[in-house]
Design a protein around this motif. Structure first.
Motif, PDB file in Angstrom:
ATOM      1  N   ASN A  28       0.992  -1.349  -0.172  1.00  0.00           N
ATOM      2  CA  ASN A  28      -0.006  -0.074  -0.073  1.00  0.00           C
ATOM      3  C   ASN A  28       0.944   1.153  -0.051  1.00  0.00           C
ATOM      4  O   ASN A  28       0.368   2.348   0.232  1.00  0.00           O
ATOM      5  CB  ASN A  28      -0.970   0.112   1.028  1.00  0.00           C
ATOM      6  N   GLY A  29       2.138   1.133  -0.289  1.00  0.00           N
ATOM      7  CA  GLY A  29       2.887   2.322  -0.485  1.00  0.00           C
ATOM      8  C   GLY A  29       4.511   1.998   0.074  1.00  0.00           C
ATOM      9  O   GLY A  29       4.541   1.203   1.348  1.00  0.00           O
ATOM     10  N   VAL A  30       5.442   2.770  -0.389  1.00  0.00           N
ATOM     11  CA  VAL A  30       6.766   2.642   0.418  1.00  0.00           C
ATOM     12  C   VAL A  30       7.067   4.087   0.726  1.00  0.00           C
ATOM     13  O   VAL A  30       7.072   4.868   0.079  1.00  0.00           O
ATOM     14  CB  VAL A  30       7.614   1.909  -0.557  1.00  0.00           C
ATOM     15  N   LYS A  31       7.713   4.089   2.033  1.00  0.00           N
ATOM     16  CA  LYS A  31       8.249   5.370   2.393  1.00  0.00           C
ATOM     17  C   LYS A  31       9.551   5.140   3.150  1.00  0.00           C
ATOM     18  O   LYS A  31       9.720   4.244   3.660  1.00  0.00           O
ATOM     19  CB  LYS A  31       7.187   5.961   3.217  1.00  0.00           C
ATOM     20  N   VAL A  32      10.197   6.053   3.331  1.00  0.00           N
ATOM     21  CA  VAL A  32      11.347   6.260   4.001  1.00  0.00           C
ATOM     22  C   VAL A  32      11.326   7.326   5.006  1.00  0.00           C
ATOM     23  O   VAL A  32      10.986   8.330   4.649  1.00  0.00           O
ATOM     24  CB  VAL A  32      12.794   6.243   3.369  1.00  0.00           C
ATOM     25  N   GLU A  33      11.815   6.999   6.162  1.00  0.00           N
ATOM     26  CA  GLU A  33      11.780   8.065   7.421  1.00  0.00           C
ATOM     27  C   GLU A  33      13.274   8.334   7.898  1.00  0.00           C
ATOM     28  O   GLU A  33      13.971   7.315   7.934  1.00  0.00           O
ATOM     29  CB  GLU A  33      10.650   7.761   8.470  1.00  0.00           C
ATOM     30  N   GLY A  61       0.932  -0.842  -5.009  1.00  0.00           N
ATOM     31  CA  GLY A  61       1.032  -1.633  -6.366  1.00  0.00           C
ATOM     32  C   GLY A  61       1.519  -2.774  -5.962  1.00  0.00           C
ATOM     33  O   GLY A  61       1.527  -3.423  -4.776  1.00  0.00           O
ATOM     34  N   ASP A  62       2.306  -3.516  -7.031  1.00  0.00           N
ATOM     35  CA  ASP A  62       2.780  -4.754  -6.750  1.00  0.00           C
ATOM     36  C   ASP A  62       4.367  -4.603  -7.342  1.00  0.00           C
ATOM     37  O   ASP A  62       4.819  -3.949  -8.206  1.00  0.00           O
ATOM     38  CB  ASP A  62       2.343  -5.799  -7.789  1.00  0.00           C
ATOM     39  N   ILE A  63       5.322  -5.198  -6.440  1.00  0.00           N
ATOM     40  CA  ILE A  63       6.825  -5.331  -6.696  1.00  0.00           C
ATOM     41  C   ILE A  63       6.946  -6.836  -7.240  1.00  0.00           C
ATOM     42  O   ILE A  63       7.014  -7.696  -6.509  1.00  0.00           O
ATOM     43  CB  ILE A  63       7.525  -5.316  -5.832  1.00  0.00           C
ATOM     44  N   ARG A 100       1.679  -3.108   4.077  1.00  0.00           N
ATOM     45  CA  ARG A 100       0.792  -4.025   3.675  1.00  0.00           C
ATOM     46  C   ARG A 100      -0.535  -4.279   4.343  1.00  0.00           C
ATOM     47  O   ARG A 100      -0.392  -4.038   5.534  1.00  0.00           O
ATOM     48  CB  ARG A 100       1.510  -5.403   3.609  1.00  0.00           C
ATOM     49  N   ASN A 101      -1.464  -4.860   3.707  1.00  0.00           N
ATOM     50  CA  ASN A 101      -2.681  -5.324   4.556  1.00  0.00           C
ATOM     51  C   ASN A 101      -2.755  -6.475   5.386  1.00  0.00           C
ATOM     52  O   ASN A 101      -3.482  -6.515   6.121  1.00  0.00           O
ATOM     53  CB  ASN A 101      -3.886  -5.395   3.244  1.00  0.00           C
TER      54      ASN A 101
END
Length: 248
Positions: A28-33, A61-63, A100-101
């Motif tokens: 559901n998305g990728v992030k860096v903090e 999306g899908d990887i 992820r869900n």
């Protein structure tokens, strides 16, 4: 201690995500903090964030194959120096989250490269490839001597296990050295680098345990020990996580 990053510097890099062969990662998305955190050792596991920046790297999306995301945090304000003390730790960390869900989100954290600095006499960078290792893994890294004005006669890398039981005033801590690996015998010179390759399989390690049923914790540390010609000792310690690979 001389920090690797100064305040107002840019912190940039690349993050690679690769699913197992024949599998895909639905997300559901990728992030860096980028986080600045304080951890009180009497309150382990609870971090107090004083800096928090985020960059969204991907939409849901899908990887299906290895995917690399560049990122940059520009002119980062880092108001405090990194500190590892007896009762408190202050650190800066990059945290990557794949949301992820189901099955839980995938989270990976990496502290900034650490340094050892003794005023204007000794400046060493200790770089290793990751902070999480499985029981049969190999620790790979390098020691860089950037400034040498004291006479170092030898340097060792240790693996230490710290077992904590109880809580509060009744906390009891036992530390044992499980492995000792000689990195250098003799005086280093400025610009020299020493490779590290330490196999974990010969040692009787267990996975890291964090606050099991509020009764005990087991943590592992890489401990860099330098000894000068007057037998004075200098230390730098960094926590690593040990885990057991799941049977395939």
């Amino acid at each position: 201690m001389i920090p690797l990053f100064q305040s107002q510097e840019n912190i940039a890099g690349k993050i690679s995500i690769e699913p197992f062969q024949g599998k895909k990662i639905e997300h559901n998305g990728v992030k860096v903090e980028l986080l600045g955190q304080i951890e009180m050792y009497f309150d382990r596991g609870n971090f107090y964030d004083f800096t928090s920046l985020v960059r969204e790297l991907d939409v849901p999306g899908d990887i299906y194959e290895r995917k690399t995301y560049p990122f940059e945090f520009s002119t980062v304000e880092m108001p405090y120096e990194t500190y590892n003390g007896v009762n408190v730790r202050l650190r800066y960390v990059l945290k990557v989250t794949v949301s992820r869900n189901y099955g839980g989100s995938i989270v990976e954290c990496q502290d900034f490269m650490m340094e050892v600095g003794i005023e204007d006499c000794l400046h060493i960078e200790f770089e290793y490839n990751k902070s999480k290792y499985h029981l049969k893994d190999v620790i790979i890294g390098k020691i860089y001597f950037l400034l040498v004005r004291i006479k170092i006669k030898n340097m060792d890398l240790e693996i230490r296990r710290r077992e904590s039981t109880g809580s509060g005033a009744n906390t009891h801590v036992e530390t044992e050295t499980l492995a000792k690996f000689e990195l250098m015998d003799g005086a280093p010179v400025r610009g020299e680098s020493i490779p590290i390759r330490l196999f974990l399989s010969p040692y009787e390690l267990t996975p890291t345990h964090r606050n099991i049923n509020n009764k005990f914790s087991v943590k592992y540390y890489l401990n860099l020990v330098l000894v000068d010609e007057e037998d004075r000792r200098y230390f730098k310690q960094q926590e690593i996580t040990i885990y057991r690979l799941q049977d395939s």
